[in-house]
Design a protein around this motif. Structure first.
Motif, short mmCIF file in Angstrom:
data_model
loop_
_atom_site.label_atom_id
_atom_site.label_comp_id
_atom_site.label_asym_id
_atom_site.label_seq_id
_atom_site.Cartn_x
_atom_site.Cartn_y
_atom_site.Cartn_z
N TYR A 155 -5.42 3.70 9.76
CA TYR A 155 -4.94 2.60 10.61
C TYR A 155 -5.54 1.27 10.14
O TYR A 155 -4.86 0.25 10.07
N ASN A 156 -6.81 1.31 9.80
CA ASN A 156 -7.47 0.08 9.36
C ASN A 156 -6.90 -0.43 8.03
O ASN A 156 -6.91 -1.63 7.77
N LEU A 157 -6.44 0.50 7.21
CA LEU A 157 -5.83 0.09 5.94
C LEU A 157 -4.57 -0.74 6.22
O LEU A 157 -4.36 -1.79 5.62
N SER A 158 -3.79 -0.29 7.18
CA SER A 158 -2.57 -1.04 7.55
C SER A 158 -2.93 -2.34 8.26
O SER A 158 -2.29 -3.36 8.05
N LEU A 159 -3.96 -2.27 9.10
CA LEU A 159 -4.38 -3.46 9.84
C LEU A 159 -4.90 -4.54 8.89
O LEU A 159 -4.57 -5.73 9.03
N SER A 170 3.57 -1.71 7.39
CA SER A 170 3.39 -0.27 7.21
C SER A 170 4.48 0.53 7.91
O SER A 170 4.61 0.47 9.13
N ILE A 225 2.40 -1.56 13.23
CA ILE A 225 1.84 -0.63 12.25
C ILE A 225 2.28 0.79 12.60
O ILE A 225 2.15 1.21 13.74
N THR A 256 1.52 4.60 11.06
CA THR A 256 0.70 5.24 10.01
C THR A 256 0.29 6.65 10.43
O THR A 256 0.68 7.14 11.50
N ASP A 308 -5.45 7.63 17.65
CA ASP A 308 -5.02 7.52 16.27
C ASP A 308 -5.41 8.78 15.50
O ASP A 308 -6.10 9.64 16.02
N GLU A 361 -4.04 -4.97 5.89
CA GLU A 361 -2.91 -5.56 5.18
C GLU A 361 -2.20 -6.59 6.07
O GLU A 361 -1.79 -7.65 5.59
N LYS A 362 -2.08 -6.27 7.36
CA LYS A 362 -1.47 -7.23 8.30
C LYS A 362 -2.28 -8.53 8.32
O LYS A 362 -1.71 -9.62 8.36
N ILE A 416 0.83 -1.20 0.00
CA ILE A 416 0.00 0.00 0.00
C ILE A 416 0.86 1.25 0.00
O ILE A 416 1.99 1.26 0.47
#
Lengths: 441, 169
Positions: free
Chosen positions: B110-114, A278, A299, A301, A345, B116-117, A255
């Motif tokens: 954050y959810n986009l990275s999560l 990320s 993560i 971000t 966040d 992907e994880k 991404i």
């Protein structure tokens, strides 16, 4: 606003009664009147009188309507602005005193400290407005100006008058001609839209029929950067606001997300997962890696730049849950900023003060907006209903735009940095991810 | 007896007569033999399609579910992946895209990275079992593509998932 004042008065006796002390301690972060810049703060009540025609010819109905709507623009701008509170014109007052125009003293009686008077002329199919600012206590005019535009630009003219009033009273540039951008669900996808700060003149920028998220204004060009699935994996693109031309900026494995343009407009902080996870990188405007900033299997971000571009705040779950961290813009000196609750966040750095506003998971698992000093003290929750997300500051740092589900579907709302003045901006129920554009000359 | 002798003679003559031209014919039988192999080749590809006919469908591959803000595989998720592993071995030509998804709580980035994880945890587990990593790619949709638009734990639990998409087979 009146209601908030009233609520504040209601809260004072509660704060003083010893029996409710514990509850108050829990709630003392929700004080209505705090100003992150100067401490205690009270909005200045301002009256904006209806626009008067001062020409010597009869005017058309259209011109009369134009005057009405231009006045409404100025009134809603003044009402919106964090420093001010609009005093509504009380028709009951007019009837009681059998008058059809309010004097400066009358406005004083209605509670206005200041008064804006507007006078219109229509030279050569244009709208020319003279504005005058009065001190209702001294009953004196202390500032004035003239602005003129073609009739079709009445909306811009209204905002220009408001900008002039704000500049006169605060010495700062008004924000009434700034733009906002946001995502809106269209069909199966999410498209990027742009609009005036008050939601007017909405325009669709992308028509990719894919998911487009995380819009980010360039501070100095008419461009918006965003993450898009238009070619499969989420990658970084930009769209020209004027000709709607879309260009791919970066393409990496995994991404490319959460772009944030540096204050000088030369660098993009964003998230790449090409290393398997990320991490935050700084790219140049052509998408080439300048530097990798984070190295952690967790993560990392949501980067956001400090106003001077020297630091970056971001969120990371390296502690086990998402929390806000600060680091130098070269990736050094990482320090944890938030310890409140299990989920902090989406940080955004105030353009005005050493404060960061972010999404914080509070009681009952609700997602609220909160703010904290960059020294890690003075955590304050600013919302208390619905799921609230994606805070973003106005260029003057006095207002926050965000999305919320408080009225059911997700829509865009605005508030002052103090948490006051929360109001709904979009009504389609399909809007999210708002950002506020830069100040323009 | 005489009749028998005549018959036998006739038969012998017949055998001789028919036997004589028998020598040239060998080619003709050879020809059909030569033609036959191509026919057989034609017929072998024809039966070949039937085996791929039972194609793997996305419905057969189980979706994997996760806990809130987590991307580790639960025991039930591993059981689902073990079942998927068996199917993927059965269909070695299947190329997959594994989509990581999140529930609506938490932020978009954050959810986009999560997500992907989650997709990568799924890929890694299957690679650990022995699936060629070249057959799978991971993509995250964050919280953009919920299967259940609800706002309660039931809906959220359905949305925190890794889904299998068949790219080709």
């Amino acid at each position: 606003m009146r209601r908030l004042l009233f609520l504040a008065f209601l809260l004072i006796p509660i704060a003083l009664s010893p029996g409710l002390r514990a509850q108050v301690d829990d709630d003392d972060v929700r004080r209505f009147y705090f100003d992150t810049i100067s401490g205690e703060y009270q909005a200045t009540p301002i009256g904006v009188d209806d626009m008067k025609y001062i020409g010597n010819r009869y005017i058309t109905h259209e011109d009369s309507v134009l005057m009405y709507y231009t006045t409404r623009i100025v009134q809603s701008d003044i009402d919106f602005y964090a420093d001010f509170e609009l005093v509504p014109l009380d028709s009951f007052f007019l009837k009681t005193y059998e008058i059809n125009e309010m004097s400066v003293l009358g406005w004083r009686r209605l509670g206005a400290d200041l008064l804006v008077k507007l006078e219109a002329e229509f030279p050569a199919d244009k709208l020319r407005v003279r504005w005058r600012l009065y001190d209702t206590i001294k009953q004196q005019q202390f500032a004035r100006g003239v602005l003129e535009r073609s009739k079709v630009d009445w909306r811009i003219l209204g905002h220009e008058i408001s900008n002039a009033v704000v500049h006169t009273l605060t010495g700062e540039a008004g924000i009434f001609l700034t733009k906002i951008a946001y995502c809106k669900e269209v069909g199966e996808g999410k498209e990027i839209f742009i609009a005036d700060y008050d939601g007017a003149n909405e325009k669709q920028l992308t028509s990719t029929e894919s998911i487009n998220i995380s819009p980010c204004f360039s501070p100095d060009k008419d461009e918006l950067y965003f993450t898009s699935y238009m070619r499969g994996d989420p990658q970084l693109f930009k769209v020209n606001i004027n000709n709607l031309e879309i260009t791919q900026v970066a393409k990496y494995d995994g991404i490319v997300a959460a772009p944030a343009i540096s204050p000088d407009g030369n660098k993009i902080a964003c998230v790449l997962s090409k290393d398997g996870n990320s991490e935050i990188y700084v790219l140049d405007l052509k998408g080439r890696v300048i530097k990798r900033l984070t190295r952690h299997q967790a993560i990392d971000t949501a980067p956001t730049w400090s106003p001077d571009g020297r630091m970056i705040a971001f969120s990371s779950d390296r502690s086990g849950s998402p929390q806000i961290y600060l680091m130098d813009s070269d990736g050094l000196n990482v320090q944890r900023l938030t310890y409140q609750g299990g989920y902090n966040d989406s940080p955004i750095w105030s353009s005005r003060a050493d404060r960061i506003t972010f999404v914080s998971r509070t009681k009952y698992g609700r997602f609220d907006l909160a703010s904290i000093d960059t020294s890690g003290i003075d955590y304050r929750i600013m919302t208390e209903v619905g799921q609230n997300e994606n805070p973003h500051f106005s260029p003057d740092g006095k207002h926050i735009i965000f999305s919320s589900t408080r009225l059911g579907p997700r829509d865009i709302f605005t508030m002052d940095i103090t948490g006051r003045n929360q109001s709904r901006l979009t009504r389609s129920g399909r809007c999210s991810n708002p950002v506020w554009g830069p100040a323009r000359k | 007896m005489k009749k028998m002798a005549v018959l036998m003679l006739v038969a012998m003559i017949a055998v001789i007569i028919t036997g004589c031209p028998e020598k040239p014919p060998p080619p003709p039988p050879e020809e059909p033999v030569e033609v036959a192999p191509p026919v057989e080749k034609d017929t072998t590809p024809a039966p070949a399609p039937p085996p791929p006919k039972p194609k793997l469908t996305e419905q057969q591959l189980q979706t994997v579910y996760f806990d809130f803000d987590k991307y580790n595989l639960r025991p039930d998720a591993k059981a689902s992946l073990d079942a998927n592993f068996a199917l993927l071995q059965e269909f070695p030509d299947v190329i997959l895209k594994i989509e990581g998804h999140c529930d609506e709580r938490g932020t978009i980035e954050y959810n986009l990275s999560l997500g992907e994880k989650r997709a990568k945890a799924t890929v890694d587990y299957l690679v650990g079992l022995g699936i060629d990593p070249g057959r799978m790619s991971a993509i995250s949709y964050g919280k953009e593509r919920p299967v259940d638009p609800g706002h309660d734990e039931v809906a959220w639990a359905k949305n925190r998932r890794a889904e299998f998409r068949i790219i080709s087979q």
